[in-house]
Scaffold this active site. Sequence first.
Site, mmCIF file in Angstrom:
data_model
loop_
_atom_site.group_PDB
_atom_site.id
_atom_site.type_symbol
_atom_site.label_atom_id
_atom_site.label_comp_id
_atom_site.label_asym_id
_atom_site.label_seq_id
_atom_site.Cartn_x
_atom_site.Cartn_y
_atom_site.Cartn_z
ATOM 1 N N LYS A 72 -4.995 -4.079 -5.320
ATOM 2 C CA LYS A 72 -6.025 -3.514 -4.262
ATOM 3 C C LYS A 72 -7.672 -2.538 -4.956
ATOM 4 O O LYS A 72 -7.076 -3.237 -6.596
ATOM 5 C CB LYS A 72 -5.889 -2.181 -3.338
ATOM 6 C CG LYS A 72 -4.954 -2.123 -3.153
ATOM 7 C CD LYS A 72 -4.035 -1.009 -2.459
ATOM 8 C CE LYS A 72 -3.794 -0.982 -0.932
ATOM 9 N NZ LYS A 72 -2.713 0.092 -0.310
ATOM 10 N N TYR B 278 -3.663 -4.444 8.975
ATOM 11 C CA TYR B 278 -2.647 -2.868 8.426
ATOM 12 C C TYR B 278 -2.817 -2.342 10.532
ATOM 13 O O TYR B 278 -3.041 -0.814 10.598
ATOM 14 C CB TYR B 278 -3.895 -1.656 8.262
ATOM 15 C CG TYR B 278 -3.686 -2.166 6.534
ATOM 16 C CD1 TYR B 278 -2.128 -1.519 5.797
ATOM 17 C CD2 TYR B 278 -4.198 -2.262 5.865
ATOM 18 C CE1 TYR B 278 -2.156 -1.347 4.260
ATOM 19 C CE2 TYR B 278 -4.330 -2.492 4.007
ATOM 20 C CZ TYR B 278 -3.144 -2.061 3.570
ATOM 21 O OH TYR B 278 -2.626 -2.205 2.422
ATOM 22 N N ASN C 241 -3.560 3.570 -3.964
ATOM 23 C CA ASN C 241 -2.676 3.450 -4.771
ATOM 24 C C ASN C 241 -2.281 2.031 -5.283
ATOM 25 O O ASN C 241 -1.292 1.973 -5.678
ATOM 26 C CB ASN C 241 -1.308 4.133 -3.484
ATOM 27 C CG ASN C 241 -1.256 2.953 -2.989
ATOM 28 O OD1 ASN C 241 -2.095 1.715 -2.652
ATOM 29 N ND2 ASN C 241 -0.578 3.353 -1.401
ATOM 30 N N HIS D 172 -0.098 -3.252 -3.008
ATOM 31 C CA HIS D 172 0.472 -3.207 -1.512
ATOM 32 C C HIS D 172 1.983 -4.404 -1.883
ATOM 33 O O HIS D 172 1.314 -5.447 -3.109
ATOM 34 C CB HIS D 172 -0.779 -3.372 -1.015
ATOM 35 C CG HIS D 172 0.299 -4.091 0.840
ATOM 36 N ND1 HIS D 172 0.268 -3.575 1.409
ATOM 37 C CD2 HIS D 172 0.941 -5.753 0.737
ATOM 38 C CE1 HIS D 172 1.209 -4.319 2.059
ATOM 39 N NE2 HIS D 172 1.294 -5.289 2.184
ATOM 40 N N GLU E 113 2.305 -11.436 6.674
ATOM 41 C CA GLU E 113 0.819 -10.773 5.775
ATOM 42 C C GLU E 113 0.911 -11.528 4.776
ATOM 43 O O GLU E 113 -0.239 -12.706 4.420
ATOM 44 C CB GLU E 113 1.549 -9.407 4.828
ATOM 45 C CG GLU E 113 1.749 -8.342 5.454
ATOM 46 C CD GLU E 113 2.391 -7.288 4.679
ATOM 47 O OE1 GLU E 113 2.553 -7.829 3.589
ATOM 48 O OE2 GLU E 113 2.854 -6.172 5.509
HETATM 49 N N1 LIG Z 1 -1.414 9.942 4.492
HETATM 50 C C1 LIG Z 1 -2.514 9.045 4.346
HETATM 51 N N2 LIG Z 1 -3.168 9.750 4.196
HETATM 52 C C2 LIG Z 1 -4.616 7.844 3.359
HETATM 53 N N3 LIG Z 1 -3.897 7.294 3.006
HETATM 54 C C3 LIG Z 1 -2.951 7.082 4.261
HETATM 55 C C4 LIG Z 1 -1.805 7.877 3.802
HETATM 56 N N4 LIG Z 1 -0.474 7.218 4.373
HETATM 57 C C5 LIG Z 1 -0.504 5.656 3.771
HETATM 58 N N5 LIG Z 1 -1.917 5.124 3.277
HETATM 59 C C6 LIG Z 1 -3.362 4.119 2.513
HETATM 60 O O1 LIG Z 1 -2.158 3.116 3.464
HETATM 61 C C7 LIG Z 1 -1.887 2.021 3.410
HETATM 62 C C8 LIG Z 1 -0.688 1.921 4.377
HETATM 63 O O2 LIG Z 1 0.523 2.997 4.193
HETATM 64 P P1 LIG Z 1 2.037 2.958 4.618
HETATM 65 O O3 LIG Z 1 2.534 0.972 5.000
HETATM 66 O O4 LIG Z 1 2.827 4.232 4.885
HETATM 67 O O5 LIG Z 1 2.369 2.532 2.966
HETATM 68 P P2 LIG Z 1 2.667 1.520 1.485
HETATM 69 O O6 LIG Z 1 1.713 0.808 0.750
HETATM 70 O O7 LIG Z 1 3.492 2.140 -0.064
HETATM 71 O O8 LIG Z 1 3.532 0.473 2.795
HETATM 72 C C9 LIG Z 1 -1.389 3.082 1.498
HETATM 73 O O9 LIG Z 1 -0.579 1.895 0.394
HETATM 74 C C10 LIG Z 1 -2.030 4.049 1.193
HETATM 75 O O10 LIG Z 1 -3.135 3.608 1.058
HETATM 76 MG MG LIG Z 2 3.524 -0.098 4.927
#
Ligand SMILES: Nc1ncnc2c1ncn2[C@@H]1O[C@H](COP(=O)(O)OP(=O)(O)O)[C@@H](O)[C@H]1O
Ligand SMILES: [Mg+2]
Length: 173
Positions: A12, A52, A118, A121, A132
């Site tokens: 990312k 997303y 984070n 992805h 995806e």
């Molecule tokens: N509560 C939150 N507040 C802010 N950003 C979030 C939150 N939950 C997820 N995100 C962001 O959205 C992305 C997609 O969320 P999710 O699919 O739940 O997580 P992952 O990437 O671990 O599968 C996350 O990687 C993160 O960057």
């Molecule tokens: Mg996810």
Amino acid sequence: MRKIERTLVIIKPDAVVRGLIGEIISRLEKKGLRIVGMKMIHIDRELAEKHYAEHKGKPFFEPLIDYVTKAPSVVMVVEGRYAISVVRKMAGATDPKDAEPGTIRGDYGLDVGDAIYNVIHASDSEESAKREIELYFKDEELHEYCKAAEWFYHSHWDKDKGEYLDSTRCLDV
Ligand SMILES: Nc1ncnc2c1ncn2[C@@H]1O[C@H](COP(=O)(O)OP(=O)(O)O)[C@@H](O)[C@H]1O
Ligand SMILES: [Mg+2]
């Protein structure tokens, strides 16, 4: 026992601007995964919203779109034995403050912006991986090859003949 899967990995924007591209690719390679597609792209709003879509309507949706469109990303298709769950484990928990040390998010992330920044992805299921990968890559952008050591895992040493058998088999996708 040997299920070869493909998963989508995105380095990312936060990781790209922090100079972590090499570190992350290196971890995936050393694990034994094969990178079968890779490119740097600046994800635009339209693509980010498609990727997303499941989060549309959530309070973090807009900040998430801003985050992933803020600088270029490196997108990859990564292949290997149980690649989907293996790469999810290597990525670690969504919030880097909760991610275990030893995971990519646990080792390289902490601070967050308006969204949770984070680093990486990784697709979370076979269904999302397929969707995806199709979103980011054309078929002709994906490649088949064997890593140099793979013959070792998938061949047998024939003591009598003094040679390796099946030494060309590595890709039973
Ligand atoms: N509560 C939150 N507040 C802010 N950003 C979030 C939150 N939950 C997820 N995100 C962001 O959205 C992305 C997609 O969320 P999710 O699919 O739940 O997580 P992952 O990437 O671990 O599968 C996350 O990687 C993160 O960057
Ligand atoms: Mg996810």
